[in-house]
Structure formats: C-alpha cells, structure tokens
Design an enzyme around this catalytic site. Structure first.
Site, PDB file in Angstrom:
ATOM      1  N   SER A  16       0.835  -1.189   0.000  1.00  0.00           N
ATOM      2  CA  SER A  16       0.000   0.000   0.000  1.00  0.00           C
ATOM      3  C   SER A  16       0.870   1.238   0.000  1.00  0.00           C
ATOM      4  O   SER A  16       1.978   1.227   0.543  1.00  0.00           O
ATOM      5  CB  SER A  16      -0.880   0.012   1.252  1.00  0.00           C
ATOM      6  OG  SER A  16      -1.499   1.267   1.419  1.00  0.00           O
ATOM      7  N   TYR A  43      -0.850  -0.155  10.284  1.00  0.00           N
ATOM      8  CA  TYR A  43      -1.012  -0.616   8.907  1.00  0.00           C
ATOM      9  C   TYR A  43       0.143  -0.128   8.036  1.00  0.00           C
ATOM     10  O   TYR A  43       0.756  -0.895   7.296  1.00  0.00           O
ATOM     11  CB  TYR A  43      -2.348  -0.096   8.359  1.00  0.00           C
ATOM     12  CG  TYR A  43      -2.605  -0.410   6.910  1.00  0.00           C
ATOM     13  CD1 TYR A  43      -3.132  -1.644   6.547  1.00  0.00           C
ATOM     14  CD2 TYR A  43      -2.340   0.515   5.912  1.00  0.00           C
ATOM     15  CE1 TYR A  43      -3.379  -1.944   5.219  1.00  0.00           C
ATOM     16  CE2 TYR A  43      -2.587   0.223   4.581  1.00  0.00           C
ATOM     17  CZ  TYR A  43      -3.109  -1.001   4.243  1.00  0.00           C
ATOM     18  OH  TYR A  43      -3.356  -1.290   2.926  1.00  0.00           O
ATOM     19  N   LYS A  47       3.061  -2.341   6.126  1.00  0.00           N
ATOM     20  CA  LYS A  47       3.302  -2.241   4.685  1.00  0.00           C
ATOM     21  C   LYS A  47       4.750  -1.848   4.403  1.00  0.00           C
ATOM     22  O   LYS A  47       5.353  -2.327   3.440  1.00  0.00           O
ATOM     23  CB  LYS A  47       2.324  -1.265   4.034  1.00  0.00           C
ATOM     24  CG  LYS A  47       0.871  -1.727   4.122  1.00  0.00           C
ATOM     25  CD  LYS A  47       0.705  -3.121   3.543  1.00  0.00           C
ATOM     26  CE  LYS A  47      -0.703  -3.633   3.639  1.00  0.00           C
ATOM     27  NZ  LYS A  47      -0.852  -4.975   3.062  1.00  0.00           N
ATOM     28  N   THR A  83     -12.250   1.121  -0.858  1.00  0.00           N
ATOM     29  CA  THR A  83     -12.479  -0.107  -0.104  1.00  0.00           C
ATOM     30  C   THR A  83     -13.128   0.230   1.234  1.00  0.00           C
ATOM     31  O   THR A  83     -13.035   1.366   1.712  1.00  0.00           O
ATOM     32  CB  THR A  83     -11.152  -0.839   0.178  1.00  0.00           C
ATOM     33  OG1 THR A  83     -10.353  -0.020   1.048  1.00  0.00           O
ATOM     34  CG2 THR A  83     -10.396  -1.143  -1.111  1.00  0.00           C
TER      35      THR A  83
END
Length: 168
Positions: A16, A43, A47, A83
C-alpha cells in the site's frame, strides 16, 4: 504457496502507498511497546515491512529472491482504491478523495499483470510496482530509508519468528 516446480513461479506481495509515510521500525516491529494503538500507523508500518527500505528493492523479496533465484518476486501498490478499509480507517481522506479513488478492478490490474504477464518477468526480481511500472518506495525528503544493518536485523527477527511456528 508457490510451487517451485512451476515453469515461471512468482510471488506478488500486495502492499500500500500507506507505507510511504513510515520508516522501518526494527526495535518495535510488532508494535508491542506502543502506549496507544494507532491502526493507521500500524497498517503503514506493516506495509513498510513488506516493501522495504532501499530504492525499488523489497527487503523481504530481495532476501527471498537470493534464497530462491528461480522464483520471480514482486511487490505492488494497487493505488488508492475505494475499499471498506479506506472508508472506515481514513474517513477524512475518503471524503476528500472519493471521486478519485480506483475501483477494485483497477486496483487489481497490476497484481494480475504481475501474476500472468511475460512482460513482468523482464523486470528484475524484487521491484515495487504501480500501474504496471516499477516505482520508488520512498517519497522525496520523507526520511523513510533504513540502513543495511536495520534491514538485516529485521530479517533476522522475521526468520526467528518463522522458526517459532515451523518447528516440528
């Protein structure tokens, strides 16, 4: 699981752009020392761990590419896609960008291309892709680069963790 006996085995890590704002944290790589949990930061750190630290070289895939030279490793960023995770974890970002976010199909294009295209195999193993092209893994002046020592420390910790769960 990749079959090493396949004619052109490939591993694709879907990452990401969130990692662009994080430097590899090798001292608290599982965020156990964090006083207050920040899901967006966690997160992004995860990543960064996937993608790595050197310009267009993926730390894990670089190491795995050395260990398994017959497997083609790539990492990719699907672009900012609409998303449920983007909507719930970054509502302000979503509101500002919702008309410019990609569809799931658009986000999946590069991953699909890396998985089946002969052209993808013309690139060296270990690159980071977006829109079917290798792209930098650091923003200018972002201070997200790590040293070779930090990379080695991260990989050693990853190997040790893996061994905990793969002992017979």
């Amino acid at each position: 699981m990749v079959s090493i006996r396949a004619q052109q085995p490939r591993v694709i890590i879907v990452s990401s752009g969130g990692m662009l704002v994080q430097k590899l944290n090798v001292d608290d790589w599982q965020l156990e020392k964090e006083k207050k949990f920040d899901g967006t930061m966690a997160y992004a750190q995860n990543k960064r761990q996937q993608v790595g630290t050197n310009e267009c070289v993926v730390v894990m895939t670089e190491q795995y590419a050395k260990q398994y030279p017959n497997i083609h490793f790539s990492a990719m960023h699907p672009g900012w896609a609409d998303t449920p995770a983007v909507r719930s974890s970054m509502p302000e970002f979503y509101e500002k960008m919702k008309d410019r976010l990609r569809t799931a199909e658009q986000g999946a294009d590069t991953a699909s291309w890396l998985a089946i295209s002969e052209a993808a195999l013309q690139f060296p193993s270990g690159l980071f892709f977006e829109d079917r092209h290798p792209v930098p893994i650091h923003l200018p002046l972002a201070w997200t680069r790590s040293t070779k020592e930090e990379e080695a420390k991260f990989m050693a910790k990853l190997v040790a963790l893996t061994e905990q769960f793969t002992k017979n």
